[in-house]
Design a protein around this motif. Sequence first.
Motif, PDB file in Angstrom:
ATOM      1  N   SER A  75      45.432  38.224  44.350  1.00 19.13           N
ATOM      2  CA  SER A  75      46.013  39.567  44.451  1.00 19.13           C
ATOM      3  C   SER A  75      45.008  40.625  43.977  1.00 19.13           C
ATOM      4  O   SER A  75      44.950  41.724  44.532  1.00 19.13           O
ATOM      5  CB  SER A  75      47.374  39.632  43.757  1.00 19.13           C
ATOM      6  N   ASP A  76      44.174  40.280  42.997  1.00 19.41           N
ATOM      7  CA  ASP A  76      43.119  41.222  42.571  1.00 19.41           C
ATOM      8  C   ASP A  76      42.088  41.434  43.686  1.00 19.41           C
ATOM      9  O   ASP A  76      41.594  42.545  43.889  1.00 19.41           O
ATOM     10  CB  ASP A  76      42.390  40.698  41.325  1.00 19.41           C
ATOM     11  N   LEU A  77      41.796  40.339  44.379  1.00 15.80           N
ATOM     12  CA  LEU A  77      40.771  40.389  45.426  1.00 15.80           C
ATOM     13  C   LEU A  77      41.226  41.274  46.589  1.00 15.80           C
ATOM     14  O   LEU A  77      40.412  41.897  47.261  1.00 15.80           O
ATOM     15  CB  LEU A  77      40.479  38.959  45.916  1.00 15.80           C
ATOM     16  N   ARG A  78      42.554  41.324  46.801  1.00  8.03           N
ATOM     17  CA  ARG A  78      43.115  42.142  47.863  1.00  8.03           C
ATOM     18  C   ARG A  78      42.655  43.601  47.775  1.00  8.03           C
ATOM     19  O   ARG A  78      42.531  44.282  48.770  1.00  8.03           O
ATOM     20  CB  ARG A  78      44.648  42.104  47.774  1.00  8.03           C
ATOM     21  N   HIS A  79      42.429  44.081  46.537  1.00  3.30           N
ATOM     22  CA  HIS A  79      42.047  45.483  46.353  1.00  3.30           C
ATOM     23  C   HIS A  79      40.561  45.665  46.083  1.00  3.30           C
ATOM     24  O   HIS A  79      40.096  46.789  45.992  1.00  3.30           O
ATOM     25  CB  HIS A  79      42.833  46.082  45.177  1.00  3.30           C
ATOM     26  N   ALA A  80      39.859  44.558  45.938  1.00  2.00           N
ATOM     27  CA  ALA A  80      38.473  44.639  45.453  1.00  2.00           C
ATOM     28  C   ALA A  80      37.561  45.427  46.394  1.00  2.00           C
ATOM     29  O   ALA A  80      36.717  46.192  45.944  1.00  2.00           O
ATOM     30  CB  ALA A  80      37.918  43.236  45.209  1.00  2.00           C
ATOM     31  N   VAL A  81      37.753  45.238  47.705  1.00  2.00           N
ATOM     32  CA  VAL A  81      36.889  45.940  48.663  1.00  2.00           C
ATOM     33  C   VAL A  81      37.122  47.452  48.552  1.00  2.00           C
ATOM     34  O   VAL A  81      36.173  48.213  48.336  1.00  2.00           O
ATOM     35  CB  VAL A  81      37.124  45.464  50.117  1.00  2.00           C
ATOM     36  N   GLN A  82      38.413  47.875  48.666  1.00  2.00           N
ATOM     37  CA  GLN A  82      38.728  49.315  48.625  1.00  2.00           C
ATOM     38  C   GLN A  82      38.355  49.930  47.284  1.00  2.00           C
ATOM     39  O   GLN A  82      37.965  51.090  47.221  1.00  2.00           O
ATOM     40  CB  GLN A  82      40.226  49.564  48.869  1.00  2.00           C
ATOM     41  N   ASP A  83      38.516  49.163  46.207  1.00  2.00           N
ATOM     42  CA  ASP A  83      38.262  49.722  44.879  1.00  2.00           C
ATOM     43  C   ASP A  83      36.782  49.708  44.506  1.00  2.00           C
ATOM     44  O   ASP A  83      36.426  50.061  43.380  1.00  2.00           O
ATOM     45  CB  ASP A  83      39.079  48.975  43.813  1.00  2.00           C
ATOM     46  N   GLY A  84      35.942  49.276  45.437  1.00  2.00           N
ATOM     47  CA  GLY A  84      34.502  49.323  45.179  1.00  2.00           C
ATOM     48  C   GLY A  84      34.042  48.330  44.118  1.00  2.00           C
ATOM     49  O   GLY A  84      33.055  48.564  43.433  1.00  2.00           O
ATOM     50  N   HIS A 120      34.793  42.180  38.466  1.00  2.00           N
ATOM     51  CA  HIS A 120      36.232  42.285  38.217  1.00  2.00           C
ATOM     52  C   HIS A 120      36.451  43.220  37.030  1.00  2.00           C
ATOM     53  O   HIS A 120      35.734  43.126  36.029  1.00  2.00           O
ATOM     54  CB  HIS A 120      36.775  40.884  37.928  1.00  2.00           C
ATOM     55  N   PRO A 121      37.449  44.130  37.133  1.00  2.00           N
ATOM     56  CA  PRO A 121      37.611  45.145  36.083  1.00  2.00           C
ATOM     57  C   PRO A 121      37.852  44.569  34.681  1.00  2.00           C
ATOM     58  O   PRO A 121      37.427  45.174  33.698  1.00  2.00           O
ATOM     59  CB  PRO A 121      38.814  45.974  36.545  1.00  2.00           C
ATOM     60  N   THR A 122      38.526  43.417  34.583  1.00  2.00           N
ATOM     61  CA  THR A 122      38.750  42.859  33.239  1.00  2.00           C
ATOM     62  C   THR A 122      38.007  41.548  33.002  1.00  2.00           C
ATOM     63  O   THR A 122      37.602  41.248  31.891  1.00  2.00           O
ATOM     64  CB  THR A 122      40.263  42.619  32.969  1.00  2.00           C
ATOM     65  N   ARG A 123      37.796  40.762  34.052  1.00  2.00           N
ATOM     66  CA  ARG A 123      37.132  39.469  33.856  1.00  2.00           C
ATOM     67  C   ARG A 123      35.616  39.554  33.909  1.00  2.00           C
ATOM     68  O   ARG A 123      34.932  38.572  33.633  1.00  2.00           O
ATOM     69  CB  ARG A 123      37.540  38.485  34.954  1.00  2.00           C
ATOM     70  N   GLY A 124      35.089  40.681  34.355  1.00  2.00           N
ATOM     71  CA  GLY A 124      33.636  40.779  34.538  1.00  2.00           C
ATOM     72  C   GLY A 124      33.223  40.095  35.828  1.00  2.00           C
ATOM     73  O   GLY A 124      33.986  40.082  36.789  1.00  2.00           O
ATOM     74  N   ALA A 125      32.034  39.502  35.831  1.00  2.00           N
ATOM     75  CA  ALA A 125      31.523  38.891  37.051  1.00  2.00           C
ATOM     76  C   ALA A 125      32.306  37.624  37.379  1.00  2.00           C
ATOM     77  O   ALA A 125      32.438  36.740  36.539  1.00  2.00           O
ATOM     78  CB  ALA A 125      30.043  38.561  36.883  1.00  2.00           C
ATOM     79  N   VAL A 126      32.835  37.551  38.599  1.00  2.00           N
ATOM     80  CA  VAL A 126      33.473  36.323  39.085  1.00  2.00           C
ATOM     81  C   VAL A 126      32.533  35.722  40.126  1.00  2.00           C
ATOM     82  O   VAL A 126      32.024  36.432  40.993  1.00  2.00           O
ATOM     83  CB  VAL A 126      34.848  36.626  39.720  1.00  2.00           C
ATOM     84  N   SER A 127      32.288  34.422  40.034  1.00  2.00           N
ATOM     85  CA  SER A 127      31.330  33.767  40.934  1.00  2.00           C
ATOM     86  C   SER A 127      31.875  33.679  42.364  1.00  2.00           C
ATOM     87  O   SER A 127      33.059  33.387  42.569  1.00  2.00           O
ATOM     88  CB  SER A 127      31.040  32.362  40.415  1.00  2.00           C
ATOM     89  N   PRO A 128      30.997  33.898  43.361  1.00  2.00           N
ATOM     90  CA  PRO A 128      31.452  33.701  44.745  1.00  2.00           C
ATOM     91  C   PRO A 128      31.923  32.268  44.990  1.00  2.00           C
ATOM     92  O   PRO A 128      32.778  32.039  45.845  1.00  2.00           O
ATOM     93  CB  PRO A 128      30.223  34.047  45.595  1.00  2.00           C
ATOM     94  N   ALA A 129      31.390  31.320  44.238  1.00  2.00           N
ATOM     95  CA  ALA A 129      31.855  29.934  44.384  1.00  2.00           C
ATOM     96  C   ALA A 129      33.342  29.840  44.037  1.00  2.00           C
ATOM     97  O   ALA A 129      34.049  28.953  44.520  1.00  2.00           O
ATOM     98  CB  ALA A 129      31.027  29.005  43.498  1.00  2.00           C
ATOM     99  N   THR A 130      33.845  30.761  43.209  1.00  2.00           N
ATOM    100  CA  THR A 130      35.273  30.801  42.877  1.00  2.00           C
ATOM    101  C   THR A 130      36.067  31.629  43.886  1.00  2.00           C
ATOM    102  O   THR A 130      37.104  31.192  44.373  1.00  2.00           O
ATOM    103  CB  THR A 130      35.478  31.425  41.468  1.00  2.00           C
ATOM    104  N   PHE A 131      35.577  32.833  44.216  1.00  2.00           N
ATOM    105  CA  PHE A 131      36.453  33.717  44.998  1.00  2.00           C
ATOM    106  C   PHE A 131      36.287  33.592  46.506  1.00  2.00           C
ATOM    107  O   PHE A 131      37.222  33.933  47.239  1.00  2.00           O
ATOM    108  CB  PHE A 131      36.361  35.174  44.523  1.00  2.00           C
ATOM    109  N   ILE A 132      35.153  33.084  46.997  1.00  2.00           N
ATOM    110  CA  ILE A 132      35.021  32.924  48.455  1.00  2.00           C
ATOM    111  C   ILE A 132      36.050  31.911  48.985  1.00  2.00           C
ATOM    112  O   ILE A 132      36.731  32.192  49.975  1.00  2.00           O
ATOM    113  CB  ILE A 132      33.571  32.555  48.872  1.00  2.00           C
TER     114      ILE A 132
END
Length: 291
Positions: free
Chosen positions: A29-38, A66-78
């Motif tokens: 659900s966080d990723l859903r907004h990540a593109v628009q939120d820059g 990520h605004p609270t988690r910091g860097a999330v790895s592409p291996a996790t979110f892709i």
Amino acid sequence: HAKKAGGGLAVFFEDDMNRLASERAQLESDLRHAVQDGELEVHFQPLVDCRSGALLAAEALVRWHHPTRGAVSPATFIPIAERSGLIEELGSWVLDAACRNFAAWQRAGYPLARVAVNVSSRQLRSDRFVATVRTTLAKHGLRASQLEVEITESVLVDDMALATARLEELRRLGVSIAIDDFGTGYSSLAYLKTLPVDALKIDRAFIVDIATSSGALALVRAIIAMAQATGKTVVAEGVEHQAQADLLRQMGCYCIQGYFYHRPMSAAALGGLLAEQRRPAPLLGAEALDH
Ligand code: C2E
Ligand code: MG
Ligand code: MG
Ligand code: MG
């Protein structure tokens, strides 16, 4: 008594699974907004000619701040983006950012041959994918040969017929195609005969031991020979040490990507490096990436 203990274990396991599932749902659900939120950024890692140190190309690698988690790895979110369908929007955004930066480097006269973009299975299977590629290239004034699409063998396993059709469409456009993480998939090598593949990127898992294991070295030598025999460019991924780069060069693999040369970096940092490395003979070393 044994039953009770087993039950406890199952509850513990179930708790863990629930925690993982809700963590995944939250990220989705966080990723859903990540593109628009820059919150996304594209970093670039150079592919280097190990004979001259010249920068040949750059691979675009997405980053999520990520605004609270910091860097999330592409291996996790892709994989999350892939399963939820968000990968289409995210992938188009990465493609656009990669082409925009590459076009700026071209205008500045930097001699990079191409930019490589990772494309996941679902993205490639989408009917809109080839049109998106064509539009994005036109928008930034790039030739198709300046873009390389990286796919993994898993793409071929998911739907060989559709993947083949898509890759042929891309090839007709003039886009070049690399097999990423080569050697780690479960697909048949027969595709090397029929698919329009320009380059093989040997996975880091094979490179890691070449300076310490003769078996690993022999395997990499065989992969290089196979790439050469089938007329493909070969790239070594994950090169971290001088000894690995030296061995690869001795075996005729000249195009290298890894921390030994450069880590992935921001577009601005790569722009700076390109400005610094610009030479009077701008195509020096370009034959290592000759496709
Ligand atoms: P990949 O395409 O195989 O990219 C290479 C990965 O290896 C990158 O990890 C890079 O930072 C890392 N790497 C490069 N050189 C070295 C080295 O010398 N040592 C070590 N230990 N690692 C090295 P990263 O950026 O975390 O990306 C991981 C994977 O996520 C990528 O593997 C790719 O499969 C996927 N990915 C990244 N960006 C995108 C994207 O925009 N779209 C898609 N679909 N997938 C992406
Ligand atoms: Mg890649
Ligand atoms: Mg790879
Ligand atoms: Mg990989």
